[in-house]
Motif scaffolding. Structure first.
Motif, PDB file in Angstrom:
ATOM      1  N   PHE A 156      70.509 -24.672 -75.755  1.00  0.00           N
ATOM      2  CA  PHE A 156      70.073 -24.551 -77.145  1.00  0.00           C
ATOM      3  C   PHE A 156      70.211 -23.114 -77.639  1.00  0.00           C
ATOM      4  CE2 PHE A 156      66.788 -23.578 -80.284  1.00  0.00           C
ATOM      5  CZ  PHE A 156      67.048 -24.537 -81.249  1.00  0.00           C
ATOM      6  N   ASN A 157      69.750 -22.161 -76.839  1.00  0.00           N
ATOM      7  CA  ASN A 157      69.681 -20.774 -77.285  1.00  0.00           C
ATOM      8  C   ASN A 157      71.037 -20.111 -77.483  1.00  0.00           C
ATOM      9  OD1 ASN A 157      66.896 -20.212 -77.652  1.00  0.00           O
ATOM     10  ND2 ASN A 157      66.646 -20.314 -75.445  1.00  0.00           N
ATOM     11  N   PHE A 158      72.007 -20.410 -76.636  1.00  0.00           N
ATOM     12  CA  PHE A 158      73.293 -19.727 -76.783  1.00  0.00           C
ATOM     13  C   PHE A 158      73.973 -20.048 -78.115  1.00  0.00           C
ATOM     14  CE2 PHE A 158      77.859 -19.181 -76.280  1.00  0.00           C
ATOM     15  CZ  PHE A 158      77.887 -17.823 -76.019  1.00  0.00           C
ATOM     16  N   LEU A 175      74.440 -29.061 -86.387  1.00  0.00           N
ATOM     17  CA  LEU A 175      74.918 -29.744 -85.176  1.00  0.00           C
ATOM     18  C   LEU A 175      73.846 -29.811 -84.098  1.00  0.00           C
ATOM     19  CD1 LEU A 175      78.557 -28.376 -84.822  1.00  0.00           C
ATOM     20  CD2 LEU A 175      77.877 -30.739 -85.213  1.00  0.00           C
ATOM     21  N   TRP A 176      72.974 -28.829 -84.053  1.00  0.00           N
ATOM     22  CA  TRP A 176      71.918 -28.795 -83.044  1.00  0.00           C
ATOM     23  C   TRP A 176      70.615 -29.409 -83.535  1.00  0.00           C
ATOM     24  CZ3 TRP A 176      72.596 -28.267 -78.069  1.00  0.00           C
ATOM     25  CH2 TRP A 176      73.821 -27.781 -77.652  1.00  0.00           C
ATOM     26  N   GLY A 177      70.666 -30.120 -84.667  1.00  0.00           N
ATOM     27  CA  GLY A 177      69.515 -30.882 -85.128  1.00  0.00           C
ATOM     28  C   GLY A 177      68.493 -30.119 -85.940  1.00  0.00           C
ATOM     29  N   ILE A 178      68.860 -28.951 -86.427  1.00  0.00           N
ATOM     30  CA  ILE A 178      67.946 -28.159 -87.246  1.00  0.00           C
ATOM     31  C   ILE A 178      68.154 -28.562 -88.698  1.00  0.00           C
ATOM     32  CG2 ILE A 178      67.336 -25.814 -87.957  1.00  0.00           C
ATOM     33  CD1 ILE A 178      68.525 -24.966 -85.171  1.00  0.00           C
ATOM     34  N   GLY A 179      67.074 -28.861 -89.393  1.00  0.00           N
ATOM     35  CA  GLY A 179      67.157 -29.292 -90.789  1.00  0.00           C
ATOM     36  C   GLY A 179      67.505 -28.122 -91.698  1.00  0.00           C
ATOM     37  N   VAL A 180      68.772 -28.029 -92.080  1.00  0.00           N
ATOM     38  CA  VAL A 180      69.243 -26.923 -92.913  1.00  0.00           C
ATOM     39  C   VAL A 180      69.740 -27.490 -94.241  1.00  0.00           C
ATOM     40  CG1 VAL A 180      70.945 -25.081 -93.099  1.00  0.00           C
ATOM     41  CG2 VAL A 180      69.896 -25.566 -90.905  1.00  0.00           C
ATOM     42  N   HIS A 181      69.216 -26.954 -95.337  1.00  0.00           N
ATOM     43  CA  HIS A 181      69.595 -27.412 -96.665  1.00  0.00           C
ATOM     44  C   HIS A 181      70.138 -26.264 -97.501  1.00  0.00           C
ATOM     45  CE1 HIS A 181      67.600 -31.092 -95.522  1.00  0.00           C
ATOM     46  NE2 HIS A 181      66.557 -30.356 -95.150  1.00  0.00           N
ATOM     47  N   ILE A 193      65.634 -18.803 -83.904  1.00  0.00           N
ATOM     48  CA  ILE A 193      65.108 -20.156 -84.072  1.00  0.00           C
ATOM     49  C   ILE A 193      64.663 -20.621 -82.692  1.00  0.00           C
ATOM     50  CG2 ILE A 193      65.627 -22.493 -84.774  1.00  0.00           C
ATOM     51  CD1 ILE A 193      67.181 -21.330 -87.017  1.00  0.00           C
ATOM     52  N   GLY A 194      63.380 -20.861 -82.523  1.00  0.00           N
ATOM     53  CA  GLY A 194      62.827 -21.199 -81.230  1.00  0.00           C
ATOM     54  C   GLY A 194      62.784 -22.679 -80.925  1.00  0.00           C
ATOM     55  N   SER A 195      63.057 -23.519 -81.914  1.00  0.00           N
ATOM     56  CA  SER A 195      62.969 -24.954 -81.718  1.00  0.00           C
ATOM     57  C   SER A 195      63.798 -25.657 -82.785  1.00  0.00           C
ATOM     58  CB  SER A 195      61.514 -25.391 -81.834  1.00  0.00           C
ATOM     59  OG  SER A 195      61.411 -26.794 -81.929  1.00  0.00           O
TER      60      SER A 195
END
Length: 70
Positions: free
Chosen positions: A18-20, A42-48, A58-60
């Motif tokens: 996740f972190n890389f 792509l990594w599932g972070i809700g970005v608008h 971003i830690g999660s």
């Protein structure tokens, strides 16, 4: 003892996966903003928004970034 070490290794490997891309590639100052937002999505972070500045940690993936926040 070995079982605990294997569990810790698996946990560390999962965090690195996740972190890389999220906190190294996407947060780099040479990554274009559009690519940064695509990596986050792509990594599932809700970005608008496509205007996220570099150097964000971003830690999660349980985060949502709304339009006009960054």
């Amino acid at each position: 003892m070995v079982k605990a070490e294997i569990k810790q290794f698996a946990k560390d490997a999962k965090a690195a996966l996740f972190n890389f891309p999220v906190n190294v590639l996407a947060s780099s100052i040479i990554t274009p903003r559009l690519i940064r937002s695509l990596i986050y999505r792509l990594w599932g972070i809700g970005v608008h928004s496509n205007s996220i500045a570099p150097r964000c940690f971003i830690g999660s993936k349980h985060v949502s970034i709304g339009q006009g926040n960054l």
